[in-house]
Motif scaffolding. Sequence first.
Motif, PDB file in Angstrom:
ATOM      1  N   ILE A 426      22.610  30.812  24.243  1.00  0.00           N
ATOM      2  CA  ILE A 426      23.208  32.093  24.628  1.00  0.00           C
ATOM      3  C   ILE A 426      23.376  32.165  26.138  1.00  0.00           C
ATOM      4  O   ILE A 426      22.461  31.837  26.892  1.00  0.00           O
ATOM      5  N   LEU A 427      24.536  32.598  26.591  1.00  0.00           N
ATOM      6  CA  LEU A 427      24.745  32.852  28.022  1.00  0.00           C
ATOM      7  C   LEU A 427      24.029  34.144  28.393  1.00  0.00           C
ATOM      8  O   LEU A 427      24.269  35.190  27.788  1.00  0.00           O
ATOM      9  N   ARG A 428      23.164  34.065  29.396  1.00  0.00           N
ATOM     10  CA  ARG A 428      22.332  35.204  29.768  1.00  0.00           C
ATOM     11  C   ARG A 428      22.522  35.567  31.233  1.00  0.00           C
ATOM     12  O   ARG A 428      23.030  34.774  32.031  1.00  0.00           O
ATOM     13  N   ASP A 429      22.082  36.792  31.581  1.00  0.00           N
ATOM     14  CA  ASP A 429      22.135  37.223  32.968  1.00  0.00           C
ATOM     15  C   ASP A 429      20.835  36.849  33.686  1.00  0.00           C
ATOM     16  O   ASP A 429      19.962  36.171  33.118  1.00  0.00           O
ATOM     17  N   GLN A 451      20.506  44.120  18.355  1.00  0.00           N
ATOM     18  CA  GLN A 451      21.607  44.372  19.282  1.00  0.00           C
ATOM     19  C   GLN A 451      21.057  44.504  20.695  1.00  0.00           C
ATOM     20  O   GLN A 451      20.631  45.580  21.115  1.00  0.00           O
ATOM     21  N   PRO A 452      21.042  43.409  21.473  1.00  0.00           N
ATOM     22  CA  PRO A 452      20.443  43.432  22.807  1.00  0.00           C
ATOM     23  C   PRO A 452      21.327  44.033  23.886  1.00  0.00           C
ATOM     24  O   PRO A 452      20.974  43.980  25.066  1.00  0.00           O
ATOM     25  N   ALA A 453      22.481  44.596  23.527  1.00  0.00           N
ATOM     26  CA  ALA A 453      23.355  45.248  24.511  1.00  0.00           C
ATOM     27  C   ALA A 453      23.880  46.533  23.896  1.00  0.00           C
ATOM     28  O   ALA A 453      23.218  47.142  23.062  1.00  0.00           O
ATOM     29  N   GLY A 454      25.081  46.949  24.286  1.00  0.00           N
ATOM     30  CA  GLY A 454      25.645  48.188  23.768  1.00  0.00           C
ATOM     31  C   GLY A 454      26.005  48.093  22.300  1.00  0.00           C
ATOM     32  O   GLY A 454      26.030  46.997  21.712  1.00  0.00           O
ATOM     33  N   PRO A 455      26.286  49.226  21.669  1.00  0.00           N
ATOM     34  CA  PRO A 455      26.637  49.237  20.246  1.00  0.00           C
ATOM     35  C   PRO A 455      27.818  48.327  19.944  1.00  0.00           C
ATOM     36  O   PRO A 455      28.825  48.332  20.651  1.00  0.00           O
ATOM     37  N   HIS A 456      27.656  47.525  18.906  1.00  0.00           N
ATOM     38  CA  HIS A 456      28.727  46.684  18.379  1.00  0.00           C
ATOM     39  C   HIS A 456      29.278  45.702  19.410  1.00  0.00           C
ATOM     40  O   HIS A 456      30.456  45.337  19.350  1.00  0.00           O
ATOM     41  N   ASN A 457      28.437  45.288  20.340  1.00  0.00           N
ATOM     42  CA  ASN A 457      28.846  44.235  21.260  1.00  0.00           C
ATOM     43  C   ASN A 457      28.632  42.871  20.614  1.00  0.00           C
ATOM     44  O   ASN A 457      27.753  42.691  19.772  1.00  0.00           O
ATOM     45  N   TYR A 458      29.444  41.913  21.009  1.00  0.00           N
ATOM     46  CA  TYR A 458      29.227  40.525  20.618  1.00  0.00           C
ATOM     47  C   TYR A 458      28.991  39.710  21.880  1.00  0.00           C
ATOM     48  O   TYR A 458      29.136  40.214  23.005  1.00  0.00           O
ATOM     49  N   PHE A 459      28.633  38.436  21.746  1.00  0.00           N
ATOM     50  CA  PHE A 459      28.118  37.664  22.874  1.00  0.00           C
ATOM     51  C   PHE A 459      28.799  36.295  22.929  1.00  0.00           C
ATOM     52  O   PHE A 459      29.646  35.973  22.092  1.00  0.00           O
ATOM     53  N   VAL A 460      28.416  35.473  23.923  1.00  0.00           N
ATOM     54  CA  VAL A 460      29.130  34.237  24.174  1.00  0.00           C
ATOM     55  C   VAL A 460      28.149  33.085  24.390  1.00  0.00           C
ATOM     56  O   VAL A 460      27.022  33.293  24.875  1.00  0.00           O
ATOM     57  N   LEU A 461      28.595  31.888  24.039  1.00  0.00           N
ATOM     58  CA  LEU A 461      27.794  30.691  24.228  1.00  0.00           C
ATOM     59  C   LEU A 461      27.812  30.240  25.689  1.00  0.00           C
ATOM     60  O   LEU A 461      28.743  30.528  26.437  1.00  0.00           O
ATOM     61  N   ASP A 462      26.791  29.498  26.074  1.00  0.00           N
ATOM     62  CA  ASP A 462      26.711  28.889  27.408  1.00  0.00           C
ATOM     63  C   ASP A 462      27.494  27.574  27.358  1.00  0.00           C
ATOM     64  O   ASP A 462      27.011  26.560  26.848  1.00  0.00           O
TER      65      ASP A 462
END
Length: 813
Positions: A426-429, A451-462
Amino acid sequence: MQDIICHTKKGTSPAGVPILRREYIFSTDDSAGSAASAAGSNSPDFADSAPSSTAAASAAVASTTAVAPAAGSSLATDSAVASNPTEADSAHRPIDEIHIYSLLQEISGTPADPKMFNCDYAFSRTGWQSWDAGWETMANERTPHYIPFLIPALKKYIEVPESAYKKDKEYGQFIIWLRWNNYYLVAASTGNARTADTTSTGATGNAPGSFASSDAFGGGTASSDAFDRDTTNLAGNAPNVRTITALPPVQYELCRKTNTITCRVYSTGKTWKNGDKTAEISFFLVKNYFELKDTIRFLFRDTTNSGTRFENLAFLGKTPGGWESWYNHYNKIDESLILEDLNALNTTENLIKCMYIDKKQPVVFQIDDGWQEGTGQWEINKARFPHGFADLTAKIREKGYIPGLWIAPFIFDYRVPFIKRHQDWILRDKKGNPIPAGFNAPWGAPIGKEQPAGPHNYFVLDLSRNDVLQYLDGLIDRAINEWGFRYLKLDFLFAGMLYGCFKNSGAAYEWYDRAIKVLTKRTKANNGEPVAYLGCGMPFESSFNHFPLSRIGADTKEAWDFAVLKAVRFNGRPSAYVNIKDTLGHAYWNDAVYKNDPDVVFFRKENCTLTDSEKELIALVNYLFAGQIMYADDPAHFSPADEAPLTQKILAFYDKFEGVSFGNVRIAPDIYAIFSDDCKYTGIINLTKNEYTIAQDDLQKVAQLQVYGTVAACPNSTESAPIATGAQTVAECQNAHTAACPNGTESAPDATTPTAPGSSKTVTNYKLVAGQGSITEAVGGTQERGGILLKIPSHSIYIQERVSQESAHNSAP
C-alpha cells in the motif's frame, strides 16, 4: 548559481509554422548549461533557422540562457523546491516564467499587434487526466471551482497531485493555448514525444532502477536487472521495459493580471543531477484550427519505429468500435447476461451490426466492471461467471469479435482479501496511513476499521516496488494469455501518479512510467494475435506513448447531466453534457496525439432520459471529433419501433461525413461553431437550455477564419482555390462588418435576391443536412448581410451543406 538553464532552438514545421523549442536543463553551475547546449544536435526532422552548413548549424542551433524570473515572481520567491542539488524536490519545480507578448514577439520576430493580440484571449487548459475539464474558457470566464466540503476525495480527479492552486490563477497541463479569434498561441510539452528531434538521450541520474542506454529509442539495452533498487529482484522474469526515461509532466499557471505563464514540472521526490533535462516545451503561433492540428501532429509524430503512433491499433480498423457492458448494466453483470448480448449483437439492427458486422469490420466486445471478486481482487467472480473467461472469450472469437476486458490495475478497495495479505504494498503517507486515491461508493466502507480514510475512498499500490511490478506483469499476462482478451481497458490510471512514501525513493512520474511500460509491453499474445490497450482516467502527458487509444473526457451518462455533482461544480462528473465539452475541447488531438475515445453513444429508450436530439448530438460529436464508436445498449432488447429509425438516421449521417475532417471553435458559453476543412459543411452545436440564433454571415466568417485564417473576397468560387485575391485580413474583420466579406450575399436555399430590375447577384445556397434547426429570413430583412438567420434548438447539433453558388437575375416587379 542557477537551478535551470534554458536551451532555445528555433525551427519550422513542414508547413512552415515557426516553432520555438525550449529545453530546460538542471544545472548546479552555469557551465553545465553551456555544455548541454553544445551537446545539442541539429536534427534533420526539425528545421533550424541556422545556416545550412553543418559546422555553422551546430554552432548556431541553440541559444542558452539561465531562466531569469521577474522580481517578485513565483519563480523568484519559490522556496518549496529544494535548492540543494543533492536533495529531492519537495514540490513542483518552477522552470520558466514567460510574458505572453514577449513570447509572441520571440516567435514571430515582430511586436504583437495590440489591436489583434489584446487581453481578451480565450484559454484552453487541456486538463491533467481523462476526467479533468478539457475545454476552453473565454476572457471573462473561469473553470468552475469544485466545492469539496461533501466529498474531498473527488479533488484527486481534477487536480495535479502536490499542486498549490491559487484562486487568481488558471491552470493547464500538457498542451495549452491562448486564442485570439482564429490565432492560437500554443505551449506543448514535447519532452516525451518519440521524435528524433525531441527524444532525450539519457541524461545521468534519471529513472530509479537506472535504465542504461546511449540512445533512448535507438536500440540501447537495459541493464541486467532493470529493477535493481529493490532487494527482491525479478531475475529472469524482469519485464521487458523500453529504455526510455520519461520527463515529468508540465503544469502551466496563467496569470491574466500580468499576462504571464509560469511553467512547473511535477517532480516531487526527484533528485536531479547536473545536466539532467527537466522538460522541453514547444511554442508556436498558428492562424487557424487546422494549422493547430497539423502542427500538433508534427510535434507528436512517432519517428522511432514505423513513423506512426497508431500502428499497433491497425487490427481494430480505421474507426475502432464495438459493444461494452457499462452505461446500461453497469456493474450488475453476469455470464448469462453477457452471453445474451453476445448472441444478439448480430441478430438485431443495432448500430454495431449495421456499421461494423454487416460491413465485415472488426468489432470489440468488451466486459466492463463487475466481473471481479472485488476492486483490487482481480479474480473471476465464479458466482457471476461460473465457467470462467477462457470459455467466454472463445465464444466471443467464434462470433468474429475481439474480446475486451476492463481492469483498474493500480487501485484497490481496502476490504478485499488480496490487500489484507499485502499490507506492505500500500502507498502510504509520512504517518503510515494509506493514501486515498479517490471516491467511489461501491469501492470502500463508509467508516470503521475497514476504511482508513474518508467514506468510500479507495487506495493505490506502491508502484516503486518490484514485487508490485511483477504482480502487475502477471495480471496482464493472465488476462491476455490465459483468459484470452485482446483489448484491455485499463482504468483509474491517474492513481499511479500520486506521491507518497515509496519503498524506493523517486518521483511518482518515474514509477508510473515504469509500471505503464510493464502493463502495455505485450503487443501480441503468445499465439501471435495482436493486443490493444485503451487508457482511461489516465494522466495525458505521461501516457500518450503507451496508450495511443485513450479516453479523452469525463464519463458520459444516459442523462444530460448529474444534478448533485453539478451543484458542487465537479467538472469530472459523469454527464453527457460534460463529456461532449471534453470531446470538443480535445478534438484537435484525434489521430495526432491520441486516437480519441469519446465514450459511448445511446439509442435505447429504456433506462435512458436523453432525448432523440441529444442522442443525435452525442452520436455526431463522437463520429466527427473523435476516433472510436462504442455502444452500450442492450442488443438483446433492441426495439425496432423505438431505436431503428434513429439508428438508420445516424448511419446515414456517418456515411455522408465519412472521410470529412471537421474542426470546432467555441464562440459563446456552450455554443460551438463547427466546420469542415473546405467549408462545405458548417454548423452550430448548442449545449445550452435555450434556442440559439446566429446570422448566416457570422457563422460563415467564423468558419472561414478557422479554416483559412482569412475571410476571402469570394472564398468558395471554386473548390480548388478557396482563397481568392483581395482576401481580408483577420485584423480588418475584427470589428464592424464593413469590408467586402465573403458571404454578404448568402441566402436560404432556393431563395431569390431582391435587387434592382435587371441586376444580378451571386448567392450561396445552404441546406440542413444533419441535426436540428432551421434557416429563416429575418422579419423585415433582406438577403443582404445578416438577413438570413439560423435557429438551433436546445441541446442539439445543426449541420448545413453548401449546395450551390449561382447568379440570381431579377426582373422588374
